[in-house]
Design a protein around this motif. Structure first.
Motif, short mmCIF file in Angstrom:
data_model
loop_
_atom_site.label_atom_id
_atom_site.label_comp_id
_atom_site.label_asym_id
_atom_site.label_seq_id
_atom_site.Cartn_x
_atom_site.Cartn_y
_atom_site.Cartn_z
N SER A 337 -12.80 4.00 16.55
CA SER A 337 -13.28 2.62 16.65
C SER A 337 -12.17 1.69 17.14
O SER A 337 -10.99 1.88 16.84
N GLN A 338 -12.57 0.66 17.90
CA GLN A 338 -11.62 -0.33 18.42
C GLN A 338 -11.67 -1.63 17.62
O GLN A 338 -11.08 -2.62 18.03
N SER A 339 -12.38 -1.62 16.50
CA SER A 339 -12.50 -2.84 15.69
C SER A 339 -12.94 -2.48 14.28
O SER A 339 -13.45 -1.38 14.03
N ILE A 340 -12.72 -3.43 13.38
CA ILE A 340 -13.28 -3.32 12.03
C ILE A 340 -14.59 -4.09 12.03
O ILE A 340 -14.61 -5.28 12.35
N ILE A 377 -6.46 0.88 12.33
CA ILE A 377 -5.36 0.98 11.37
C ILE A 377 -4.53 2.24 11.58
O ILE A 377 -3.30 2.20 11.61
N ALA A 378 -5.18 3.40 11.72
CA ALA A 378 -4.46 4.67 11.77
C ALA A 378 -4.75 5.51 12.99
O ALA A 378 -4.21 6.60 13.14
N GLY A 379 -5.64 5.03 13.88
CA GLY A 379 -5.97 5.83 15.05
C GLY A 379 -6.73 7.09 14.74
O GLY A 379 -6.68 8.07 15.46
N VAL A 380 -7.48 7.08 13.63
CA VAL A 380 -8.26 8.24 13.18
C VAL A 380 -9.72 8.04 13.57
O VAL A 380 -10.29 6.97 13.37
N HIS A 400 -6.68 -5.84 18.28
CA HIS A 400 -5.49 -6.64 18.52
C HIS A 400 -5.26 -7.65 17.40
O HIS A 400 -4.13 -7.94 17.01
N ALA A 401 -6.36 -8.17 16.83
CA ALA A 401 -6.23 -9.09 15.70
C ALA A 401 -5.75 -8.35 14.46
O ALA A 401 -4.95 -8.88 13.68
N VAL A 402 -6.21 -7.10 14.30
CA VAL A 402 -5.79 -6.30 13.15
C VAL A 402 -4.31 -5.96 13.26
O VAL A 402 -3.55 -6.08 12.29
N VAL A 403 -3.87 -5.55 14.46
CA VAL A 403 -2.47 -5.18 14.67
C VAL A 403 -1.57 -6.38 14.42
O VAL A 403 -0.52 -6.27 13.76
N SER A 404 -1.96 -7.53 14.94
CA SER A 404 -1.17 -8.74 14.72
C SER A 404 -1.04 -9.07 13.25
O SER A 404 0.03 -9.46 12.76
N LEU A 405 -2.15 -8.89 12.53
CA LEU A 405 -2.13 -9.17 11.08
C LEU A 405 -1.21 -8.20 10.34
O LEU A 405 -0.41 -8.62 9.50
N LEU A 406 -1.30 -6.90 10.66
CA LEU A 406 -0.51 -5.91 9.93
C LEU A 406 0.98 -6.03 10.22
O LEU A 406 1.81 -5.66 9.38
N ARG A 450 2.40 6.77 8.30
CA ARG A 450 3.14 7.08 9.52
C ARG A 450 2.32 6.79 10.76
O ARG A 450 2.85 6.33 11.78
N CYS A 451 0.98 7.04 10.68
CA CYS A 451 0.11 6.71 11.81
C CYS A 451 0.12 5.21 12.08
O CYS A 451 0.18 4.77 13.23
N ILE A 452 0.04 4.43 11.00
CA ILE A 452 0.04 2.97 11.15
C ILE A 452 1.35 2.50 11.78
O ILE A 452 1.35 1.70 12.73
N GLU A 453 2.45 3.02 11.28
CA GLU A 453 3.75 2.59 11.80
C GLU A 453 3.93 3.00 13.26
O GLU A 453 4.46 2.25 14.07
N ALA A 454 3.44 4.21 13.62
CA ALA A 454 3.59 4.67 15.00
C ALA A 454 2.79 3.83 15.98
O ALA A 454 3.27 3.44 17.05
N ILE A 455 1.56 3.48 15.59
CA ILE A 455 0.71 2.66 16.46
C ILE A 455 1.32 1.29 16.64
O ILE A 455 1.42 0.76 17.77
N HIS A 456 1.79 0.70 15.59
CA HIS A 456 2.34 -0.66 15.68
C HIS A 456 3.67 -0.66 16.42
O HIS A 456 4.00 -1.62 17.11
N HIS A 457 4.40 0.44 16.32
CA HIS A 457 5.68 0.52 17.04
C HIS A 457 5.43 0.59 18.55
O HIS A 457 6.15 0.00 19.35
#
Length: 460
Positions: A337-340, A377-380, A400-406, A450-457
């Motif tokens: 999914s590309q959104s919540i 969140i995790a690319g799952v 993009h709004a979720v990534v900015s928030l996290l 780790r998935c969350i951190e990798a995506i945001h990085h």
């Protein structure tokens, strides 16, 4: 059974022995010059009558034991035993001691009046117990409701009272005289499924047609409610301050009544809240697409609880409204999914593929519930397919709004990871599947982090 056989054999042996020596139990004992002989004859005849009553009782009890009805008919057995021993006592008085029955009745009349007045309450319970046993409105093991007196399973019916075990395993002892005056609801009879009735009250500001529609949507939201027989919603009263509705439905599977009722009341509250939010004036949120409802939906995601009101308003402004027709797929299994997506109106089903090739609903979502968070969140990818079961309005929070928030709130990221882990495990358990997500040695929680951190990085 062996006990009854031994009593029968002993009774036959005693009868044959007494008749052989000329002792007839049904006739008064002859007066002998020797007091010891006279006493022996009277003793044997008295024992014969008592043994006769005990033998008959043992045979009757064996009949109920063989039919596996001893527990349900214990009160009946007590009544039969009392009548048998009472008859034996009368026979002993008249035949063994040769006392006229009329004299006994005349002497005991006054005593009976005194005892009747002294034991009025106990006798009332006794005769009420006889009436209950004769009409059999319930049996041991039945689930009953006695007005507001008690609600639970019948454990035992005695001469004086009925013992009822409540759901919390407390024992309630209700006098039979009270039960005889109560309205008895037997939830175990007739055999087969019984409908669950739920009462619902709303303020008069909500139109009955809107409330009925919301309650119908709540029924569709609960997986544990049967479609056949069809559930019904009725307006049973309309007052100045509140209206009352009655919802009747049948449960499916092995779900308990308490579990289904809790889910139904929660779903009904969320659907009614969705209606109320759409009708709310909401000048404070006029600049938000979707107004008050959009802001309320951001509040529905519990992990946003650490955000300030202004931050939630900014998130609400990022929401994108989508509408779906019944049967339309919102998110396919295996797709990231590309959104919540937050449900604003209607019912969305999380559906999984069965071995037969069909699909079954694992869970259904209503207003203020969300899905698809595993992608942003995790690319799952999603484990199940989300389908609109009714006309649905969904508000999507883009990735993009979720990534900015996290990025700004690591506590929200950790809360989302914990929530996602719990939902993944629950989904796998409900589908009776073994986990297909490959986790590191440290477990699913650390892998999600780790998935969350990798995506945001990568997006930084």
């Amino acid at each position: 059974m062996l006990h009854a056989a031994l009593k029968c054999a002993l009774f036959v042996l005693l009868t044959v022995s007494m008749l052989r020596y000329g002792i007839v139990p049904t006739k008064a004992a002859h007066r002998f010059s020797d007091p010891a002989v006279h006493f022996l004859h009277g003793f044997l005849e008295t024992g014969w009558w008592l043994l006769a009553a005990a033998t008959i009782m043992a045979v009757v009890r064996t009949y109920y034991v063989v039919g596996y009805r001893l527990r349900q008919n214990r009160f009946t057995l007590d009544v039969i035993a009392a009548l048998l021993y009472l008859g034996a006592v009368v026979a002993i008085v008249t035949d063994v001691f040769d006392i006229p029955l009329k004299g006994v009745l005349a002497t005991s009349g006054a005593l009976a009046i005194v005892l009747g007045l002294a034991l009025q309450s106990t006798l009332s319970d006794l005769f009420s117990g006889l009436l209950i046993n004769a009409t059999s409105p319930y049996r041991v093991g039945d689930s009953v409701t006695l007005d507001e007196v008690a609600d639970g399973e019948v454990v035992e019916v005695t001469w004086r009272a009925t013992h009822i075990a409540k759901a919390n395993r407390d024992m309630v002892v209700v006098p039979n005289s009270v039960i005889a005056k109560s309205r008895i609801v037997n939830h175990s009879f007739p055999l087969g499924p019984h409908a669950t009735v739920a009462k619902f009250e709303t303020p008069t500001q909500l139109r009955p047609s809107d409330v009925v529609h919301a309650l119908e949507l709540a029924l569709q939201t609960c997986v544990g409610i049967s479609k056949d027989p069809k559930a019904s919603v009725a307006t049973i009263s309309a007052g100045r301050k509140k209206n009352t509705y009655e919802v009747t439905f049948f449960r499916t599977g092995d779900r308990s009544e308490v579990e289904v009722l809790n889910k139904f009341y929660d779903a009904a509250h969320r659907h009614l809240e969705s209606f109320a939010a759409q009708l709310e004036d909401g000048n404070e949120f006029a600049d938000i697409p979707g107004g008050t409802l959009a802001y309320r939906l951001t509040e529905a995601i519990g992990v946003f609880g650490t955000l300030s009101k202004d931050q939630r308003i900014q998130l609400a402004k990022s929401l994108v409204r989508r509408e779906y027709a019944p049967g339309q797929v919102l998110l396919n299994a295996g797709v990231c999914s590309q959104s919540i997506s937050i449900v604003g109106y209607g019912v969305v089903a999380a559906s999984a593929m069965e071995d037969s090739g069909g699909h079954s609903d694992i869970v259904r979502l209503g207003p203020r519930e969300y899905f698809g968070e595993s992608g942003p969140i995790a690319g799952v990818a999603s484990m199940v397919t989300f389908v609109a079961r009714t006309y649905v309005i969904v508000y999507e929070l883009p990735d993009h709004a979720v990534v900015s928030l996290l990025k700004q709130h690591t506590d929200v990221a950790h809360a989302f990871a914990a929530k996602l882990e719990a939902r993944q495990r629950k989904g796998q358990a409900m589908m009776h599947m073994s986990p297909e997500v490959h986790t590191a040695e440290n477990g699913l929680m650390q892998w999600l982090h780790r998935c969350i951190e990798a995506i945001h990085h990568e997006l930084a």
